[in-house]
Design an enzyme around this catalytic site. Structure first.
Site, PDB file in Angstrom:
ATOM      1  N   ASN A 134       8.866 -14.616  -1.667  1.00 17.52           N
ATOM      2  CA  ASN A 134       9.848 -14.863  -0.739  1.00 17.52           C
ATOM      3  C   ASN A 134       9.368 -14.548   0.814  1.00 17.52           C
ATOM      4  OD1 ASN A 134      12.256 -15.965   0.520  1.00 17.52           O
ATOM      5  ND2 ASN A 134      13.333 -14.107   0.210  1.00 17.52           N
ATOM      6  N   GLU A 175       5.629 -18.913  -3.052  1.00 20.83           N
ATOM      7  CA  GLU A 175       6.488 -18.771  -1.982  1.00 20.83           C
ATOM      8  C   GLU A 175       5.822 -18.030  -0.807  1.00 20.83           C
ATOM      9  OE1 GLU A 175      11.210 -19.284  -0.104  1.00 20.83           O
ATOM     10  OE2 GLU A 175      10.805 -18.778  -2.259  1.00 20.83           O
ATOM     11  N   ASP A 181       8.014 -19.896 -10.410  1.00 20.73           N
ATOM     12  CA  ASP A 181       9.560 -19.999  -9.923  1.00 20.73           C
ATOM     13  C   ASP A 181       9.615 -21.475 -10.537  1.00 20.73           C
ATOM     14  OD1 ASP A 181      11.734 -20.561  -9.004  1.00 20.73           O
ATOM     15  OD2 ASP A 181      11.471 -19.599  -7.041  1.00 20.73           O
ATOM     16  N   ASN A 222      12.718 -22.739 -10.971  1.00 23.23           N
ATOM     17  CA  ASN A 222      14.019 -23.211 -10.488  1.00 23.23           C
ATOM     18  C   ASN A 222      14.863 -23.901 -11.257  1.00 23.23           C
ATOM     19  OD1 ASN A 222      14.384 -22.490  -7.669  1.00 23.23           O
ATOM     20  ND2 ASN A 222      12.517 -23.518  -7.054  1.00 23.23           N
ATOM     21  N   HIS A 235      13.648 -12.189  -5.821  1.00 25.02           N
ATOM     22  CA  HIS A 235      12.909 -12.346  -7.198  1.00 25.02           C
ATOM     23  C   HIS A 235      12.500 -11.010  -7.493  1.00 25.02           C
ATOM     24  CE1 HIS A 235      12.772 -16.849  -7.371  1.00 25.02           C
ATOM     25  NE2 HIS A 235      12.995 -16.624  -6.011  1.00 25.02           N
TER      26      HIS A 235
END
Length: 266
Positions: free
Chosen positions: A13, A39, A159, A161, A257
């Site tokens: 993130n 990310e 990830d 999602n 996360h």
């Protein structure tokens, strides 16, 4: 040489934010041989001088896919194990512009292992992004299938999602119409596993209700109201060498996360 090697995957993130929140302490404690990041949200050109604060440790191989847009997306694979090849992208135009795929071919002492770091698109911002997500998911499933057909040892980390089953989300009833838990997304995940990919955490922890992401709203992390959307997906040839797979939990908080970690026999 150790008879095992370790692999971790983490959506940071934003690498700059997660470094401020203790990333390197976490890295030292976990000490992975291979680390997949998603990310990153920092292009290589934004790294200042020779600082390694936001880069792989000196001497490590780093396959890094930056998004064209600053402050957005980006993936990487870091490893100190011997590498025979590396690359970025998968041929999906939108995903490649957003730096969503990077990979390395590493040698664990026996034979090649392909490790992917993939940041699957999110559909939470509206119909346009949901359409891109669905298109990418269909594309990447076909893109990865030849690895299974060839019997190769492969780990697809990242990830995704998507929370696959009701066991993977704190409030399945309340989220059934939300992107990430839509029926067709969950069916895609079922079909992907039907191709032969092994959800390593679920395979080795069939009864665990453990999450890897929490909303920043409503004290979700403190109350453990999360989603399991981060995965290590292994080909059968690699899954059979797995020793363990764990999700490190809610603390310390270095991202919204947390990491998924696996250990494999050489």
């Amino acid at each position: 040489m150790s008879d095992t090697w370790s692999l971790s995957t983490l959506n940071v993130n934003g690498i700059r934010a997660t470094v401020k929140h203790g990333f390197w302490d976490w890295f030292a404690a976990v000490s992975p041989d291979v680390l997949c990041l998603q990310e990153i949200r920092m292009r290589l050109e934004q790294v200042k001088g020779n600082s390694r604060t936001h880069l792989a440790p000196e001497g490590w191989t780093s396959a890094r896919a930056d998004a064209e847009k600053r402050g957005y997306s980006g993936t990487a694979v870091w490893t100190h194990l011997p590498v025979s090849g590396q690359g970025i992208g998968c041929g999906h135009e939108a995903a490649d512009h957003e730096g969503r795929v990077s990979w390395v071919d590493l040698f664990d002492g026996a034979e090649r292992v392909r490790v992917y770091s993939i940041y699957f698109p999110s559909g939470t911002s509206g119909d346009e992004r949901q359409a891109i997500k669905d298109d990418f998911n269909a594309f990447i499933r076909n893109h990865l299938r030849p690895h299974l057909e060839a019997g190769e040892r492969v780990a697809v980390c990242g990830d995704v999602n998507i929370a696959h089953t009701e066991q993977d989300i704190h409030n399945p009833r309340g989220n059934r119409k939300n992107s990430g838990f839509l029926p067709h997304e969950r069916q895609w995940m079922t079909d992907l596993l039907g191709d032969g990919w092994v959800d390593l955490f679920r395979h080795l922890n069939p009864n665990a209700q453990t999450y890897s992401w929490w909303s920043n709203r409503g004290q979700a992390r403190a109350k453990d109201r999360g989603w399991r959307i981060d995965y290590i997906l292994c080909s059968p040839a690699l899954a059979e060498q797995a020793v363990s797979c764990s999700i490190t939990g809610r603390t310390p908080k270095i991202s919204d996360h947390c990491a998924v970690n696996a250990v494999f026999k050489r």
